[in-house]
Every structure is written in C-alpha cells, then in structure tokens.
Scaffold this active site. Structure first.
Site, PDB file in Angstrom:
ATOM      1  N   ASN A   9     -21.116  17.832   4.533  1.00  0.00           N
ATOM      2  CA  ASN A   9     -20.866  18.699   3.379  1.00  0.00           C
ATOM      3  C   ASN A   9     -22.000  19.720   3.367  1.00  0.00           C
ATOM      4  O   ASN A   9     -23.111  19.399   2.979  1.00  0.00           O
ATOM      5  CB  ASN A   9     -20.848  17.872   2.096  1.00  0.00           C
ATOM      6  CG  ASN A   9     -20.754  18.744   0.854  1.00  0.00           C
ATOM      7  OD1 ASN A   9     -20.492  19.947   0.941  1.00  0.00           O
ATOM      8  ND2 ASN A   9     -20.982  18.152  -0.308  1.00  0.00           N
ATOM      9  N   LYS A  11     -22.423  22.194   1.533  1.00  0.00           N
ATOM     10  CA  LYS A  11     -22.729  22.743   0.196  1.00  0.00           C
ATOM     11  C   LYS A  11     -22.837  24.264   0.292  1.00  0.00           C
ATOM     12  O   LYS A  11     -22.119  24.878   1.079  1.00  0.00           O
ATOM     13  CB  LYS A  11     -23.972  22.061  -0.375  1.00  0.00           C
ATOM     14  CG  LYS A  11     -23.844  20.521  -0.327  1.00  0.00           C
ATOM     15  CD  LYS A  11     -24.900  19.785  -1.081  1.00  0.00           C
ATOM     16  CE  LYS A  11     -24.652  18.285  -0.965  1.00  0.00           C
ATOM     17  NZ  LYS A  11     -25.603  17.482  -1.722  1.00  0.00           N
ATOM     18  N   HIS A  94     -17.130  16.420  -6.281  1.00  0.00           N
ATOM     19  CA  HIS A  94     -18.522  16.126  -5.925  1.00  0.00           C
ATOM     20  C   HIS A  94     -19.370  16.082  -7.200  1.00  0.00           C
ATOM     21  O   HIS A  94     -19.100  16.810  -8.154  1.00  0.00           O
ATOM     22  CB  HIS A  94     -19.046  17.207  -4.971  1.00  0.00           C
ATOM     23  CG  HIS A  94     -20.355  16.827  -4.356  1.00  0.00           C
ATOM     24  ND1 HIS A  94     -21.548  16.995  -5.009  1.00  0.00           N
ATOM     25  CD2 HIS A  94     -20.642  16.259  -3.160  1.00  0.00           C
ATOM     26  CE1 HIS A  94     -22.524  16.544  -4.233  1.00  0.00           C
ATOM     27  NE2 HIS A  94     -22.004  16.087  -3.100  1.00  0.00           N
ATOM     28  N   GLU A  96     -22.106  17.311  -7.867  1.00  0.00           N
ATOM     29  CA  GLU A  96     -22.658  18.626  -8.243  1.00  0.00           C
ATOM     30  C   GLU A  96     -21.621  19.438  -9.007  1.00  0.00           C
ATOM     31  O   GLU A  96     -21.958  20.192  -9.922  1.00  0.00           O
ATOM     32  CB  GLU A  96     -23.140  19.363  -6.978  1.00  0.00           C
ATOM     33  CG  GLU A  96     -24.432  18.745  -6.443  1.00  0.00           C
ATOM     34  CD  GLU A  96     -24.596  18.813  -4.946  1.00  0.00           C
ATOM     35  OE1 GLU A  96     -23.914  19.624  -4.290  1.00  0.00           O
ATOM     36  OE2 GLU A  96     -25.427  18.049  -4.411  1.00  0.00           O
ATOM     37  N   GLU A 166     -20.904   8.249  -3.696  1.00  0.00           N
ATOM     38  CA  GLU A 166     -22.176   8.968  -3.657  1.00  0.00           C
ATOM     39  C   GLU A 166     -22.952   8.697  -4.940  1.00  0.00           C
ATOM     40  O   GLU A 166     -22.720   9.361  -5.964  1.00  0.00           O
ATOM     41  CB  GLU A 166     -21.931  10.473  -3.512  1.00  0.00           C
ATOM     42  CG  GLU A 166     -21.208  10.862  -2.244  1.00  0.00           C
ATOM     43  CD  GLU A 166     -21.568  12.277  -1.797  1.00  0.00           C
ATOM     44  OE1 GLU A 166     -21.942  12.437  -0.630  1.00  0.00           O
ATOM     45  OE2 GLU A 166     -21.507  13.212  -2.613  1.00  0.00           O
ATOM     46  N   GLY A 172     -29.680  14.205  -2.168  1.00  0.00           N
ATOM     47  CA  GLY A 172     -30.701  15.234  -2.024  1.00  0.00           C
ATOM     48  C   GLY A 172     -32.079  14.803  -2.483  1.00  0.00           C
ATOM     49  O   GLY A 172     -32.984  15.623  -2.617  1.00  0.00           O
ATOM     50  N   SER A 212     -28.496  11.136   0.925  1.00  0.00           N
ATOM     51  CA  SER A 212     -29.676  11.070   1.796  1.00  0.00           C
ATOM     52  C   SER A 212     -29.430  10.262   3.077  1.00  0.00           C
ATOM     53  O   SER A 212     -30.343   9.607   3.590  1.00  0.00           O
ATOM     54  CB  SER A 212     -30.892  10.516   1.035  1.00  0.00           C
ATOM     55  OG  SER A 212     -31.223  11.371  -0.046  1.00  0.00           O
TER      56      SER A 212
HETATM   57  P1  13P Z   1     -27.645  14.701   0.935  1.00  0.00           P
HETATM   58  O1  13P Z   1     -27.217  14.085   2.239  1.00  0.00           O
HETATM   59  O2  13P Z   1     -28.329  16.023   1.093  1.00  0.00           O
HETATM   60  O3  13P Z   1     -28.376  13.743   0.063  1.00  0.00           O
HETATM   61  O4  13P Z   1     -26.284  15.048   0.159  1.00  0.00           O
HETATM   62  C1  13P Z   1     -25.320  14.072   0.051  1.00  0.00           C
HETATM   63  C2  13P Z   1     -24.115  14.696  -0.516  1.00  0.00           C
HETATM   64  O5  13P Z   1     -24.073  15.070  -1.658  1.00  0.00           O
HETATM   65  C3  13P Z   1     -22.971  14.892   0.390  1.00  0.00           C
HETATM   66  O6  13P Z   1     -21.855  15.307  -0.305  1.00  0.00           O
END
Ligand code: 13P
Length: 249
Positions: A9, A11, A94, A96, A166, A172, A212
């Site tokens: 992903n 982002k 997601h 976010e 997640e 992150g 992560s």
């Molecule tokens: P990270 O791998 O940067 O922690 O992000 C995970 C994520 O949100 C994947 O959708």
C-alpha cells in the site's frame, strides 16, 4: 498452509515518474514469487502501473473507490473507472481513511459492495486502536467492524474479498504486533466470519496482517498459522525490501 497474498500500500507516495522507476525495479525481483503480489498505488500512478505490470505476476490495486457509479461527488473515483483502466484490487476502509476522512463501517460496506459489483477485488481493512486494545475492547471492535462492514456481503462475494487486520497502533509506528498477537487477532476475526459464513468459507478467506511489517519481521509473521499475507506500507516503497517480504515465506 495457503500461499500468501503480499500487497504493498503505497499510500500518498510516488509521483508517476517515481512509480515507474519503482515498478521497473520490482518486476524482475518478484518474477518467480510463489505468493500473490499486489501493488496498491495512488490514482495518478494506476495507468502506468497497469501498463508496466502487463504480462508480469504483479497485480494492481487502487486505495479507495466511491459507492456510486457516477454523479456529483467531487474528488471521488468510481469503481468502473478503475476497472476500465485494468485495475483488479482496491483497498477499502484503511484506518487512515477512517481517521482522517470520516470513513465508517457503513461507508466501508457501501464502497465494498460497489467495488464487488464492478468486478473489483476489495482488500477490506479492519483493526483496533491502542486505546481500544488497552481497554479490553479489541474483540468487540473487530466483531463490530466485521458484522457492520460485511452486513450485505454475500458468501459468493466474500470469495473475492481479502481482509487486512491492521492494528492502528502498529501502522507506521515501527511497533509491529508480535507474531502471536497478529495470529491471535486474525484467528479471532476468522471466528467471527465463521459464525456468519460457515467454517469452510472462513478458512478459505485470506486475512492479511498489516502494521510495520518489514523484511526483518515478515518471515515470523507469515509463518504463523492464520496469517495469510501482509499489507505493507513503508517497506513497499523500496523494491528490495518489498521483494524480500514477497519471498519471506
Ligand atoms: P506500515 O507498513 O508503514 O506500518 O503501514 C501499514 C499499512 O497501513 C498498510 O496499509
């Protein structure tokens, strides 16, 4: 154990030129992968991604889609627009999007249904916050996200869905869930799906871990009984790291 589904992903990262460079680097590194490889890229990178991955084993996904086919929804993208480009997958719900853009279980359901109707394969994200976990509400939150977020999803449709667990506290942050925490939560989620769709459907369902995940911890996570893959943010932006995760199991 099933083969895994490893999805990057990206982002809001990578301009078109940067995306093209990354994909060209990635293609040979994952060409012999036995796991499914997906990259979920920004809308502006989709066309390049579809063209550059044609004839390869890399599948392309978007990161959101709207629940209507067209209309006055400024700034949104319809599922059919993605399909026409040759996009196969779409990330829905997601954390976010839930945190910054007001996404709810109801909008997640609406987007998921629209994606399915258009022939896309949704990757639906669920997961608890740190406060919810610490106050003992993890199971309640995951149960609600599944029961509300999949309310009208049929058993037939579920076969085209991937779920990503997640935990918000692991995204992150560099704090990964332990192998056991990830596996236990995914087992729990699978149980919730089993109640609704039956044991066989729940066992066939792919449930990824995300948060992560990197080239150092992927092997342990992916070797767990119930972890069917990974949804990778930061580490998917570096071809060698993402390829290492793809090959970790
Ligand atoms: P990270 O791998 O940067 O922690 O992000 C995970 C994520 O949100 C994947 O959708």
């Amino acid at each position: 154990m099933k083969n895994k589904i490893i999805a990057g992903n990206w982002k809001m990262n990578k301009t078109r030129a940067e995306a093209e460079a990354l994909i060209k680097e990635l293609v040979p590194l994952v060409a012999d992968a036995r796991n499914t490889v997906i990259i979920c890229v920004p809308f502006t990178d989709l066309q390049s991604a579809v063209e550059l991955t044609r004839g390869t084993n890399i599948h392309v996904g978007a990161q959101n889609c709207h629940w209507k086919e067209s209309g006055a929804f400024t700034g949104e993208i319809a599922p059919s627009m993605l399909r026409e480009l040759g996009v196969e997958y779409v990330v829905i719900g997601h954390s976010e999007r839930r945190t910054y853009f007001g996404e709810t279980d109801a909008t997640v359901l609406a987007r998921t249904k629209a994606a399915l109707n258009a022939g896309l394969k949704p990757i639906v994200c669920i997961g608890e916050t740190l406060a919810e976990r610490q106050s003992g509400k993890m199971e309640e939150v995951l149960t609600r996200q599944v029961s509300e977020g999949f309310k009208d999803v049929t058993a037939e449709e579920l076969q085209r869905v991937t779920v990503a667990y997640e935990p918000v506290w692991a995204i992150g942050t560099g704090v990964t869930a332990t192998d056991e925490q990830a596996n236990d939560a995914i087992k729990y989620i699978r149980g919730v799906f089993a109640e609704k769709y039956g044991k066989a459907a729940a066992e066939a369902l792919y449930i990824q871990y995300g948060g992560s995940m990197n080239d150092g911890n992927a092997k342990g996570l992916l070797n767990m009984s119930d972890v069917d893959g990974g949804l990778i943010g930061g580490a998917s932006l570096v071809a060698s790291k993402f390829a290492a995760i793809v090959h970790a199991h």
